[in-house]
Design an enzyme around this catalytic site. Structure first.
Site, PDB file in Angstrom:
ATOM      1  NE  ARG A 190     -36.870  49.147  82.108  1.00  0.00           N
ATOM      2  CZ  ARG A 190     -36.580  50.127  82.965  1.00  0.00           C
ATOM      3  NH1 ARG A 190     -37.555  50.744  83.594  1.00  0.00           N
ATOM      4  NH2 ARG A 190     -35.339  50.488  83.195  1.00  0.00           N
ATOM      5  CD  GLU A 191     -35.426  46.834  73.798  1.00  0.00           C
ATOM      6  OE1 GLU A 191     -36.392  46.394  74.476  1.00  0.00           O
ATOM      7  OE2 GLU A 191     -34.371  46.195  73.619  1.00  0.00           O
ATOM      8  CG  LEU A 192     -43.573  49.686  73.853  1.00  0.00           C
ATOM      9  CD1 LEU A 192     -43.573  50.173  72.412  1.00  0.00           C
ATOM     10  CD2 LEU A 192     -44.654  48.628  74.052  1.00  0.00           C
ATOM     11  N   GLY A 252     -47.031  58.705 101.997  1.00  0.00           N
ATOM     12  CA  GLY A 252     -45.667  58.187 102.173  1.00  0.00           C
ATOM     13  C   GLY A 252     -44.672  58.745 101.181  1.00  0.00           C
ATOM     14  CD  GLU A 300     -42.945  55.427 100.595  1.00  0.00           C
ATOM     15  OE1 GLU A 300     -42.864  54.714  99.580  1.00  0.00           O
ATOM     16  OE2 GLU A 300     -44.010  55.593 101.231  1.00  0.00           O
ATOM     17  CG  ASP A 316     -48.316  51.706 102.366  1.00  0.00           C
ATOM     18  OD1 ASP A 316     -49.163  52.425 102.910  1.00  0.00           O
ATOM     19  OD2 ASP A 316     -47.191  52.112 101.999  1.00  0.00           O
ATOM     20  CG  HIS A 320     -53.939  57.451  90.419  1.00  0.00           C
ATOM     21  ND1 HIS A 320     -54.730  57.178  91.488  1.00  0.00           N
ATOM     22  CD2 HIS A 320     -52.845  56.668  90.550  1.00  0.00           C
ATOM     23  CE1 HIS A 320     -54.155  56.258  92.232  1.00  0.00           C
ATOM     24  NE2 HIS A 320     -53.016  55.931  91.685  1.00  0.00           N
ATOM     25  CB  CYS A 379     -52.274  56.794  96.075  1.00  0.00           C
ATOM     26  SG  CYS A 379     -51.137  55.421  95.836  1.00  0.00           S
TER      27      CYS A 379
END
Ligand SMILES: CN1c2c(nc(N)[nH]c2=O)NC[C@@H]1CNc1ccc(C(=O)N[C@@H](CCC(=O)N[C@@H](CCC(=O)N[C@@H](CCC(=O)O)C(=O)O)C(=O)O)C(=O)O)cc1
Ligand SMILES: N[C@@H](CCS)C(=O)O
Ligand SMILES: [Zn+2]
Length: 748
Positions: A20-22, A427, A479, A594, A689, A721
């Protein structure tokens, strides 16, 4: 002489890097820790590594422009000049304008993010209006061609095709983006000329939108676009790639155009082969046969795939072998996984291994199958669980049926005594860096299980105190213990395997590590009860148990292909049914299951939808159907437009459905009311979001619209959400407004 296509290719390759270098570089850039030059240096290194890997694997047709800082649809929007003026006028650098479109800035919300066909990848929705002026801006594609060229590697740049681009776009002024097709095709023509001038021999234009049901004018648009592009004098050869299903009537339309190569998905679209056979002469076109599954992690049965390849060979003068779709959707490299059961390891292929499979199949099409390894061995007996199979065989319709919804509502209200317009959350509370560090410390051996559990309980105490202070009615434990809402369950169920480094891009810099379902699924022990009952012990208010539903667990895992998904979903559902029973027995009176992925895995073609919805709804009802009338079942849906699955949502028979609605201005409520959804509904009134904190007045206004459609006794007040990606300051402020808004309406 013109360059032939080659024998083997992939439609795309993961761009995040093996580690996951990007993600790390992009997030460091956003945080101001590195500059644009350092970011580009990392990006260039990742691209070079991919091209060298593909070349060294002896793949002979190598794609470029499959790298992206955020999303390839956004890259295409930039390449055709479709940068909305609201971003262009910010006066930022090209890179920062790009990230502003992807993530938003204070003054401008981001482009909408939505699911890429049936996958767990999300793309940014281009905004088109009557004033959009398309113009060729292929700097990124040209740059990648030049960079690969300097390494001695000739590449085939990839762009989203013009028809799919417009079919995925949103008309911001009521314009249907597709009416702009001819204008857009002119810009593609200019891009093709510039690529040809740079020495590019082949270009790949992706048209996956045509594996969904399309109208005759849309299919004619495809024909018109590629006829026009095909007629251009100065252009590379054209490869139109399609994937995720059958091309149907679009195949004969495309065959009538002058494009030189057409890509067909022969894994998700087996009927493509019949259609090809019925098409008559292919006019010298190359058929790029997608024989290796780019959307799942199982090793290909190369001998069976070679037979399919031979069938294509008999129909077409030129055949190349490829993956069914881009390898973006699978992890990078299986060889770094050291802890997988060897019997599973030998049955898997990640992106790097799939390249080898494509190369072997490319050779098979030319030289025959002698060099191919035998088919993978049958599934080990140890992966089967006779008791799970017996339980499934004994199920009756009554197991998926609860008592009358009206009776349930009365009994639940006597038990829970909730006010009108009850307030709750979905949640998760913020997944802070400290929580992630605690999990990393457990992995590294620096924190033991008891220390970890203490840390999680401390977080639960904090989250419960906060919710009591805010005055919410139905609380959650937050969670904190979940690395991911699917992976967490996958790590605890038998029949699932977790990878160490099997990351797949979900959107932008965010990645997921989908578990692999390889065998019969069974619950070894309760998975959530300890955390939920601890939370319940801290408060007199009801705490909502929190599970991920069977459809979403399947959608966000890699699923076995040796049995129908319906059977696997029922096995997962039985495990969740047992979890519901244990939560109920432990005194948890409200359980949320969910299903955010219910809509995203809806088949692209109408004809396949009923069968899917039947098993999807059946699995949810099996998971939730064993609880008493007095236990309130919630479900939560998000990340999609739900208008076309309203009947299925109703059929889930949940007592309360919370649904993403803030961005669609609560339009879903009318749909739910029209479907006769007589139970509780919680339309999200805060778009989580976005980092924006909604004011109390905004939430009041949203709730006033909602009470016009749903009576206050059945209307729940909640965010869109979970809050895992948000920070505590916004969460506290927004929830305070949300509770105050509900109180204001109750008093009205
Ligand atoms: C709701 N969504 C989900 C989808 N699919 C899922 N499988 N899960 C989902 O929740 N699809 C639709 C949407 C997509 N949305 C998102 C939102 C957020 C993420 C995300 O944040 N991903 C994280 C990784 C999450 C995770 O697995 N966390 C682990 C490991 C964390 C980690 O990277 N640890 C570091 C070390 C820790 C440190 O020092 O900070 C490491 O390993 O190097 C955990 O919490 O333990 C991401 O970072 O991308 C994804 C999809
Ligand atoms: N319970 C989950 C649902 C996300 S879709 C959460 O709150 O994060
Ligand atoms: Zn959600």
């Amino acid at each position: 002489m013109s360059t032939p296509f080659g024998q083997s290719t992939v439609l795309g390759y993961p761009r995040i890097g093996g580690d996951r270098e990007l993600k790390r570089a992009v997030e460091a850039y956003w945080a101001g820790r590195i500059d644009a030059a350092a970011l580009e240096e990392t990006a260039a290194g990742l691209r070079a590594e991919v091209w060298r890997t593909l070349r060294d694997a002896r793949l002979d047709a190598i794609p470029s422009n499959t790298f992206s800082y955020y999303d390839h649809v956004l890259d295409t929007a930039v390449a055709v000049g479709a940068v909305p003026p609201r971003f262009a006028r910010l006066g930022l650098s090209e890179l920062d304008t790009y990230f502003a479109m992807a993530r938003g800035v204070d003054a401008e919300p981001a482009l909408e993010l939505t699911k890429w066909f049936g996958t767990n990848y999300h793309y940014l929705v281009p905004e088109i209006d009557a004033g959009t002026t398309f113009a060729a801006n292929p700097g990124k594609a040209l740059g990648e061609v030049a960079q690969a060229g300097a390494l001695g590697i000739a590449t085939r740049p990839v762009l989203v095709g013009p028809a799919t681009f417009l079919l995925l776009a949103k008309g911001t002024d009521g314009t249907d983006p597709f009416v702009r097709l001819d204008d857009l095709v002119e810009a593609y023509g200019q891009i093709l000329a510039l690529l040809a001038a740079a020495g590019v021999a082949w270009v790949q234009l992706d048209e996956p939108a045509y594996v969904a049901d399309r109208t005759p004018p849309e299919i004619d648009g495809l024909r018109r676009a590629y006829t026009r592009l095909g007629q251009l004098r100065d252009r590379p050869r054209l490869f139109v790639a399609t994937y995720f299903g059958d091309l149907g009537d679009a195949l004969p339309a495309l065959l009538r155009t002058p494009v030189e190569a057409i890509g067909l998905d022969l894994v998700a679209g087996p009927r493509n082969l019949e259609r090809l056979a019925a098409s008559g002469p292919l006019g010298g076109k190359t058929i790029v046969a997608g024989l290796v599954d780019g959307h799942n992690v199982w090793r290909t049965d190369l001998r069976t795939a070679a037979v399919r390849g031979a069938t294509v060979s008999a129909l077409a003068d030129h055949v190349a072998v490829s993956t069914s779709c881009s390898l973006l959707h699978v992890p990078v490299d299986l060889s770094v996984e050291t802890r997988l059961d060897p019997a599973l390891h030998e049955r898997l292929a990640f992106a790097r291994q799939k390249v080898d499979e494509v190369v072997l199949l490319g050779r098979a099409v030319r030289d025959g199958t002698a060099h191919l390894p035998p088919a993978p061995a049958p599934i080990p007996a140890a992966w089967r669980d006779a008791s799970v199979r017996a339980r499934l065989a004994a199920l009756t319709p009554a197991d998926r049926q609860r008592g009358s919804a009206a009776v349930r509502a009365r009994v639940q209200q006597e038990r829970l005594r909730l006010p009108d317009l009850p307030t709750t959350t979905i949640g998760s509370f913020p997944q802070t860096p400290e929580l992630r560090r605690a999990r990393a410390a457990v992995r590294a051996g620096g924190l033991d299980a008891a220390g970890y559990a203490d840390r999680m309980r401390e977080e639960i105490r904090h989250v419960i105190r906060l919710q009591e202070d805010l005055g919410l009615d139905v609380l959650v434990h937050g969670e904190p213990e979940r690395n991911d809402m699917v992976q967490y369950f996958g790590e605890q169920l038998s029949g699932f395997a977790a990878t160490e480094r099997g990351w797949v891009q979900s959107y932008g810099s965010r990645c997921v590590r989908p578990p692999i379902i390889h065998g019969d699924v069974a619950r070894r022990a309760p998975m959530t009860v300890e955390w939920s009952t601890y939370a319940q012990s801290l408060t007199r208010k009801p705490v909502k148990g929190m599970l991920t539903g069977p459809v979403t667990i399947l959608a966000w895992s890699f699923v076995r292909t040796d049995q129908p998904p319906a059977d696997t979903a029922d096995q997962v559902a039985l495990a969740l049914r047992d979890e519901c029973a244990d939560l109920e027995a432990a005194g948890i009176g409200v359980i949320q299951v969910d299903e955010p992925a219910l809509r995203e895995t809806l088949p692209l073609r109408e004809a396949d939808r009923k069968a899917y919805l039947d098993w999807a709804v059946g699995a949810f009802r099996l998971a939730t159907g064993g609880v008493a009338d007095g236990t309130q079942i919630h479900t939560h849906l998000c990340y999609s437009e739900f208008g076309d699955v309203i009947t299925a949502i109703d059929a889930l028979d949940a007592d309360v459905t919370s649904i993403e609605a803030a961005r669609s201005r609560l339009e879903i409520l009318d749909d739910l009311a029209a479907a006769g959804h007589g139970r509780g509904v919680g339309p999200g009134v805060w778009d989580i979001h976005s980092p924006r904190v909604p004011s109390r007045d905004e939430i009041v206004a949203a709730l006033r619209r909602a009470v016009a459609a749903v009576p206050a006794q059945r209307l729940w007040v909640n965010p869109d959400c979970g809050l895992k990606t948000r920070g505590y300051p916004e969460v506290e402020a927004a929830l305070r407004h949300l509770v105050a808004a509900a109180a204001e309406l109750r008093g009205a």
